[in-house]
Every structure is written in C-alpha cells, then in structure tokens.
Design a protein around this motif. Structure first.
Motif, PDB file in Angstrom:
ATOM      1  N   GLU A  15     -86.998 -28.153  54.741  1.00 19.02           N
ATOM      2  CA  GLU A  15     -86.293 -27.845  55.865  1.00 19.02           C
ATOM      3  C   GLU A  15     -85.945 -26.019  55.328  1.00 19.02           C
ATOM      4  N   PHE A  16     -85.473 -26.075  55.205  1.00 14.90           N
ATOM      5  CA  PHE A  16     -85.603 -24.238  55.585  1.00 14.90           C
ATOM      6  C   PHE A  16     -86.217 -23.338  54.190  1.00 14.90           C
ATOM      7  N   SER A  17     -87.298 -24.017  53.360  1.00 16.91           N
ATOM      8  CA  SER A  17     -88.179 -22.830  52.658  1.00 16.91           C
ATOM      9  C   SER A  17     -87.380 -22.447  51.776  1.00 16.91           C
ATOM     10  N   ALA A  18     -86.427 -23.503  50.848  1.00 15.86           N
ATOM     11  CA  ALA A  18     -85.542 -22.204  50.063  1.00 15.86           C
ATOM     12  C   ALA A  18     -86.217 -21.932  48.991  1.00 15.86           C
ATOM     13  N   ASP A  19     -85.797 -20.780  47.798  1.00 17.85           N
ATOM     14  CA  ASP A  19     -85.620 -20.496  46.602  1.00 17.85           C
ATOM     15  C   ASP A  19     -85.428 -21.334  45.474  1.00 17.85           C
TER      16      ASP A  19
ATOM     17  N   MET B 179     -72.987 -28.787  58.590  1.00 18.65           N
ATOM     18  CA  MET B 179     -72.673 -27.753  59.295  1.00 18.65           C
ATOM     19  C   MET B 179     -72.158 -26.556  58.499  1.00 18.65           C
ATOM     20  N   ASP B 180     -71.370 -25.415  57.532  1.00 19.36           N
ATOM     21  CA  ASP B 180     -70.588 -24.701  57.478  1.00 19.36           C
ATOM     22  C   ASP B 180     -70.221 -24.100  58.641  1.00 19.36           C
ATOM     23  N   ALA B 181     -69.383 -23.216  59.328  1.00 21.61           N
ATOM     24  CA  ALA B 181     -69.579 -23.062  60.567  1.00 21.61           C
ATOM     25  C   ALA B 181     -70.060 -21.409  59.803  1.00 21.61           C
ATOM     26  N   GLY B 182     -68.716 -20.914  58.816  1.00 19.88           N
ATOM     27  CA  GLY B 182     -69.658 -19.816  57.832  1.00 19.88           C
ATOM     28  C   GLY B 182     -70.876 -19.453  57.488  1.00 19.88           C
ATOM     29  N   GLN B 183     -71.842 -19.884  57.373  1.00 18.79           N
ATOM     30  CA  GLN B 183     -73.650 -20.523  57.433  1.00 18.79           C
ATOM     31  C   GLN B 183     -73.648 -18.910  56.272  1.00 18.79           C
ATOM     32  N   LEU B 184     -73.356 -18.728  55.176  1.00 20.74           N
ATOM     33  CA  LEU B 184     -74.308 -17.596  54.082  1.00 20.74           C
ATOM     34  C   LEU B 184     -75.595 -17.807  54.621  1.00 20.74           C
TER      35      LEU B 184
ATOM     36  N   ARG C  19     -80.990 -20.356  48.741  1.00 26.70           N
ATOM     37  CA  ARG C  19     -80.696 -19.630  48.496  1.00 26.70           C
ATOM     38  C   ARG C  19     -82.074 -18.558  47.966  1.00 26.70           C
ATOM     39  N   ARG C  20     -82.291 -17.398  48.793  1.00 29.97           N
ATOM     40  CA  ARG C  20     -83.470 -16.869  49.368  1.00 29.97           C
ATOM     41  C   ARG C  20     -83.326 -15.490  47.895  1.00 29.97           C
TER      42      ARG C  20
ATOM     43  N   ASP D 156     -80.889 -12.324  48.795  1.00 30.45           N
ATOM     44  CA  ASP D 156     -80.377 -12.813  50.027  1.00 30.45           C
ATOM     45  C   ASP D 156     -77.941 -12.003  49.246  1.00 30.45           C
ATOM     46  N   ALA D 157     -78.274 -11.626  48.455  1.00 31.34           N
ATOM     47  CA  ALA D 157     -76.994 -10.862  48.558  1.00 31.34           C
ATOM     48  C   ALA D 157     -75.854 -11.582  48.206  1.00 31.34           C
ATOM     49  N   VAL D 158     -76.101 -13.001  48.244  1.00 37.09           N
ATOM     50  CA  VAL D 158     -74.617 -14.072  47.956  1.00 37.09           C
ATOM     51  C   VAL D 158     -74.610 -13.857  46.514  1.00 37.09           C
ATOM     52  N   THR D 159     -73.236 -13.792  45.700  1.00 38.54           N
ATOM     53  CA  THR D 159     -73.029 -13.487  44.947  1.00 38.54           C
ATOM     54  C   THR D 159     -71.805 -14.577  44.224  1.00 38.54           C
TER      55      THR D 159
END
Length: 133
Positions: free
Chosen positions: A74-78, A28-33, A104-105, A108-111
């Motif tokens: 498991e995270f119901s990602a889009d 797991m990335d410690a930064g968890q976007l 991703r959702r 989610d504001a990740v660009t």
C-alpha cells in the motif's frame, strides 16, 4: 498503573488501529518515521519478548508479517524493517512488548547500525554452545 499500550487498547487513549486478534493489536505509530509505520503490541502487558508466552510471541510475528505485506504493497515501499527491542540497553523505550513495522525507502535517512567484530569461527562455536536450546 497501565502502560500506554494498555490505555490505547482499552480505548482510554485514541489510536488508529489496523489489526487485532486475541493476543496482539496493531496501530499506526504516532511518530511515523515513514508513512505506514505500524506498532504491533501484545494485549497482555508483558514487558519483553522473554517474558511473553510462546503463543503471544508467535502471534506478534504472524501479525507483523501480515502487516508488513500490506504496508509494502500500500505504501510502495522499497523494503520493510521489523524491529523488536528489549530493555533499555536493547533500545526498548516503552516497557510493554511490541515491535515496529517500518516501510523503507532508499535514502530515507532512517539509520540503524552497529560495529561488526568478526570473531574467529572457534569463538562462534563456543558462543553457540553456551546458548544451544
């Protein structure tokens, strides 16, 4: 001096491991976007994808696929973004071969973006001729 990923793999530093085989390990990335953000790294300290042997490069993508399937479920990602960067100009921040599996959702504001140039087809053909393998 060992890279941070070598220190994580050896157990010198703690990590929440999700996968390991003879070539790669994932945690797991410690930064968890977003919840479920995983890093898949080579066990050997290759700096970039181009430095790695083909077996390790293939193992990296096999693991990323398996993890992406689990993360999406498991995270119901889009959707899922798989990102692999090389050298500073290519956005690599840790000098050890790795990739990100990022659930991703929508919204989610990740660009991640770049300007599109749309060269003529003849230019594309000339560029392809330079790197055809």
């Amino acid at each position: 001096m060992p890279t941070i990923f070598e220190r994580l793999y050896s157990g010198e530093l703690p990590c929440a491991r999700v996968y390991a085989d003879e070539h790669v390990f994932a945690f797991m990335d410690a930064g968890q976007l977003n919840d479920g953000h995983v890093i898949v790294a080579s066990i050997r300290p290759y700096e970039t994808l181009m430095d790695a042997d083909e077996e390790t490069a293939a193992a990296l993508m096999r693991a990323a696929r398996r993890i992406a399937i689990a993360v999406e479920r498991e995270f119901s990602a889009d959707g899922v973004t798989v990102l692999q960067a090389n050298r500073a100009a290519g956005w690599q921040t840790v000098p050890h071969l790795h990739l990100h599996v990022l659930p991703r959702r929508a919204g989610d504001a990740v660009t991640l973006g770049w300007p599109r140039r749309d060269p003529p087809f003849e230019t594309l053909q000339a560029l392809a001729a330079r790197i055809r393998v």
